[in-house]
Design a protein around this motif. Structure first.
Motif, PDB file in Angstrom:
ATOM      1  N   ARG A   1       1.089  -1.030   0.049  1.00  0.00           N
ATOM      2  CA  ARG A   1      -0.281  -0.039  -0.041  1.00  0.00           C
ATOM      3  C   ARG A   1       0.614   1.464   0.130  1.00  0.00           C
ATOM      4  O   ARG A   1       2.180   1.058   0.387  1.00  0.00           O
ATOM      5  CB  ARG A   1      -0.954   0.266   1.080  1.00  0.00           C
ATOM      6  N   PHE A   2       0.239   1.815  -0.627  1.00  0.00           N
ATOM      7  CA  PHE A   2       0.786   3.290  -0.493  1.00  0.00           C
ATOM      8  C   PHE A   2       1.111   4.416  -0.158  1.00  0.00           C
ATOM      9  O   PHE A   2       2.442   5.173   0.624  1.00  0.00           O
ATOM     10  CB  PHE A   2       0.650   4.339  -1.731  1.00  0.00           C
ATOM     11  N   ILE A   3       0.841   4.199   1.474  1.00  0.00           N
ATOM     12  CA  ILE A   3       0.754   4.564   2.628  1.00  0.00           C
ATOM     13  C   ILE A   3       1.403   3.758   3.880  1.00  0.00           C
ATOM     14  O   ILE A   3       1.640   4.526   5.022  1.00  0.00           O
ATOM     15  CB  ILE A   3      -0.717   4.880   4.123  1.00  0.00           C
ATOM     16  N   GLU A   4       2.090   2.589   3.478  1.00  0.00           N
ATOM     17  CA  GLU A   4       3.765   1.585   4.412  1.00  0.00           C
ATOM     18  C   GLU A   4       4.938   3.000   4.023  1.00  0.00           C
ATOM     19  O   GLU A   4       4.915   3.072   3.246  1.00  0.00           O
ATOM     20  CB  GLU A   4       2.822   0.260   3.647  1.00  0.00           C
ATOM     21  N   PRO A   5       5.150   2.104   5.377  1.00  0.00           N
ATOM     22  CA  PRO A   5       7.313   3.012   4.649  1.00  0.00           C
ATOM     23  C   PRO A   5       7.701   2.988   3.423  1.00  0.00           C
ATOM     24  O   PRO A   5       6.953   1.825   2.729  1.00  0.00           O
ATOM     25  CB  PRO A   5       7.740   2.159   6.229  1.00  0.00           C
ATOM     26  N   VAL A   6       7.911   3.968   2.498  1.00  0.00           N
ATOM     27  CA  VAL A   6       8.517   4.176   1.800  1.00  0.00           C
ATOM     28  C   VAL A   6       9.474   2.304   1.588  1.00  0.00           C
ATOM     29  O   VAL A   6       9.690   2.053   0.453  1.00  0.00           O
ATOM     30  CB  VAL A   6       8.930   5.463   1.426  1.00  0.00           C
ATOM     31  N   SER A   7      10.227   1.939   2.617  1.00  0.00           N
ATOM     32  CA  SER A   7      11.303   1.339   2.007  1.00  0.00           C
ATOM     33  C   SER A   7      10.686   0.029   1.580  1.00  0.00           C
ATOM     34  O   SER A   7      11.720  -0.671   1.440  1.00  0.00           O
ATOM     35  CB  SER A   7      11.875   0.554   3.582  1.00  0.00           C
ATOM     36  N   ARG A   8       9.250  -0.570   2.484  1.00  0.00           N
ATOM     37  CA  ARG A   8       9.136  -1.229   1.949  1.00  0.00           C
ATOM     38  C   ARG A   8       8.482  -1.961   0.742  1.00  0.00           C
ATOM     39  O   ARG A   8       8.259  -2.887   0.104  1.00  0.00           O
ATOM     40  CB  ARG A   8       7.417  -1.669   2.644  1.00  0.00           C
TER      41      ARG A   8
ATOM     42  N   GLY B   1      -3.788  13.775 -10.272  1.00  0.00           N
ATOM     43  CA  GLY B   1      -3.813  12.693  -9.625  1.00  0.00           C
ATOM     44  C   GLY B   1      -5.572  11.979  -9.098  1.00  0.00           C
ATOM     45  O   GLY B   1      -6.180  12.768  -8.437  1.00  0.00           O
ATOM     46  N   LEU B   2      -6.097  10.772 -10.013  1.00  0.00           N
ATOM     47  CA  LEU B   2      -6.872  10.921  -9.876  1.00  0.00           C
ATOM     48  C   LEU B   2      -7.522   9.494  -9.008  1.00  0.00           C
ATOM     49  O   LEU B   2      -7.262   7.844  -9.208  1.00  0.00           O
ATOM     50  CB  LEU B   2      -7.463   9.729 -10.934  1.00  0.00           C
ATOM     51  N   SER B   3      -7.880   9.476  -7.867  1.00  0.00           N
ATOM     52  CA  SER B   3      -7.787   8.584  -6.642  1.00  0.00           C
ATOM     53  C   SER B   3      -6.142   7.828  -6.381  1.00  0.00           C
ATOM     54  O   SER B   3      -5.294   7.144  -6.028  1.00  0.00           O
ATOM     55  CB  SER B   3      -8.529   7.438  -7.393  1.00  0.00           C
ATOM     56  N   GLY B   4      -5.530   9.157  -5.351  1.00  0.00           N
ATOM     57  CA  GLY B   4      -4.309   8.992  -5.262  1.00  0.00           C
ATOM     58  C   GLY B   4      -3.608  10.264  -4.290  1.00  0.00           C
ATOM     59  O   GLY B   4      -4.261  10.692  -3.876  1.00  0.00           O
ATOM     60  N   GLY B   5      -2.708   9.840  -3.900  1.00  0.00           N
ATOM     61  CA  GLY B   5      -2.001  10.540  -2.820  1.00  0.00           C
ATOM     62  C   GLY B   5      -0.082  10.345  -2.626  1.00  0.00           C
ATOM     63  O   GLY B   5       0.010   9.343  -2.962  1.00  0.00           O
ATOM     64  N   LEU B   6       0.052  11.756  -1.844  1.00  0.00           N
ATOM     65  CA  LEU B   6       1.669  11.389  -1.427  1.00  0.00           C
ATOM     66  C   LEU B   6       1.627   9.870  -0.950  1.00  0.00           C
ATOM     67  O   LEU B   6       1.039   9.435  -0.653  1.00  0.00           O
ATOM     68  CB  LEU B   6       1.941  13.086  -0.873  1.00  0.00           C
ATOM     69  N   ILE B   7       3.136   9.343  -0.911  1.00  0.00           N
ATOM     70  CA  ILE B   7       3.397   7.939  -0.686  1.00  0.00           C
ATOM     71  C   ILE B   7       4.047   8.192   1.140  1.00  0.00           C
ATOM     72  O   ILE B   7       4.802   8.909   0.397  1.00  0.00           O
ATOM     73  CB  ILE B   7       3.885   7.592  -2.124  1.00  0.00           C
ATOM     74  N   GLY B   8       3.485   7.143   1.190  1.00  0.00           N
ATOM     75  CA  GLY B   8       4.631   6.855   2.484  1.00  0.00           C
ATOM     76  C   GLY B   8       4.291   7.316   3.282  1.00  0.00           C
ATOM     77  O   GLY B   8       3.143   7.634   3.779  1.00  0.00           O
TER      78      GLY B   8
END
Length: 208
Positions: free
Chosen positions: A66-73, A127-134
């Motif tokens: 998932r995009f809201i998980e830590p970037v390292s994953r 950005g359609l159905s999205g957001g910044l990552i991490g």
């Protein structure tokens, strides 16, 4: 595994040939999608005078978690995905203000993250159905400003994949750097592209 899992993947093109087009749209597909799928959306926008370029993710997925998980994953997939966007932008051969980025779902997250991290002033970022990552958002490039850059954020309020709080946080971040942000929030849990979003995107692209 390659340092870039997306290396060597196709870059599909449509619209006006690159090198002849005065404007370009880089399109980024969602998880399980393809470059051909998202090029279809580009065609549906029917904005004349654009070269359309769509990179394709390995296995149809830009990053595995998932995009809201830590970037390292999500490494090295995420860095490879950002490199794919960078290569597509370079392939347009145009200045940044004549290039627009548009993505859906995973692709929306990727488009927004690329624009945010790069600090470049593109013609539009959609950005359609999205957001910044991490789980923690990256800092913008030091000294970068997005003064006047049109940004469109569209999402359902109850999207099971995209938390509303992250959409609003993304809005706040881009506005804080001077971007001209339009946020369209829809009732229900629909995860797709609405005709209203198409209308908004078409108007935004027409102004480039």
């Amino acid at each position: 595994m390659s340092a870039n899992p997306h290396a060597g993947r196709p870059l599909l093109r449509a619209g006006v040939p690159a090198g002849e087009a005065p404007r370009a749209l880089v399109l980024l597909h969602g998880r399980g999608g393809s470059a051909a799928d998202i090029l279809g959306l580009g065609g549906h926008l029917a904005v004349p005078g654009f070269a359309l370029l769509a990179p394709e993710a390995a296995g149809g997925t830009w990053y595995p978690h998932r995009f809201i998980e830590p970037v390292s994953r999500n490494e090295p997939w995420l860095s490879g995905a950002l490199a794919a966007v960078d290569a597509a932008v370079a392939a347009t051969g145009l200045p940044d203000d004549k290039v627009a980025l548009l993505g859906f779902s995973q692709g929306a997250c990727l488009a927004l993250e690329y624009a945010w991290r790069s600090g470049r002033r593109f013609g539009a970022v959609i950005g359609l159905s999205g957001g910044l990552i991490g789980d923690q958002l990256a800092a913008v490039t030091p000294g970068a400003r997005f003064d006047g850059v049109p940004v469109l954020l569209g999402c359902s309020r109850q999207d099971g994949h995209i938390p509303l709080a992250r959409v609003l946080e993304t809005e706040e971040r881009f506005k804080g750097q001077g971007a001209d942000v339009t946020t369209r929030l829809y009732e229900g849990g629909y995860h797709g592209v609405t005709e209203d979003e198409v209308t908004q995107a078409r108007q935004m692209l027409g102004s480039i």
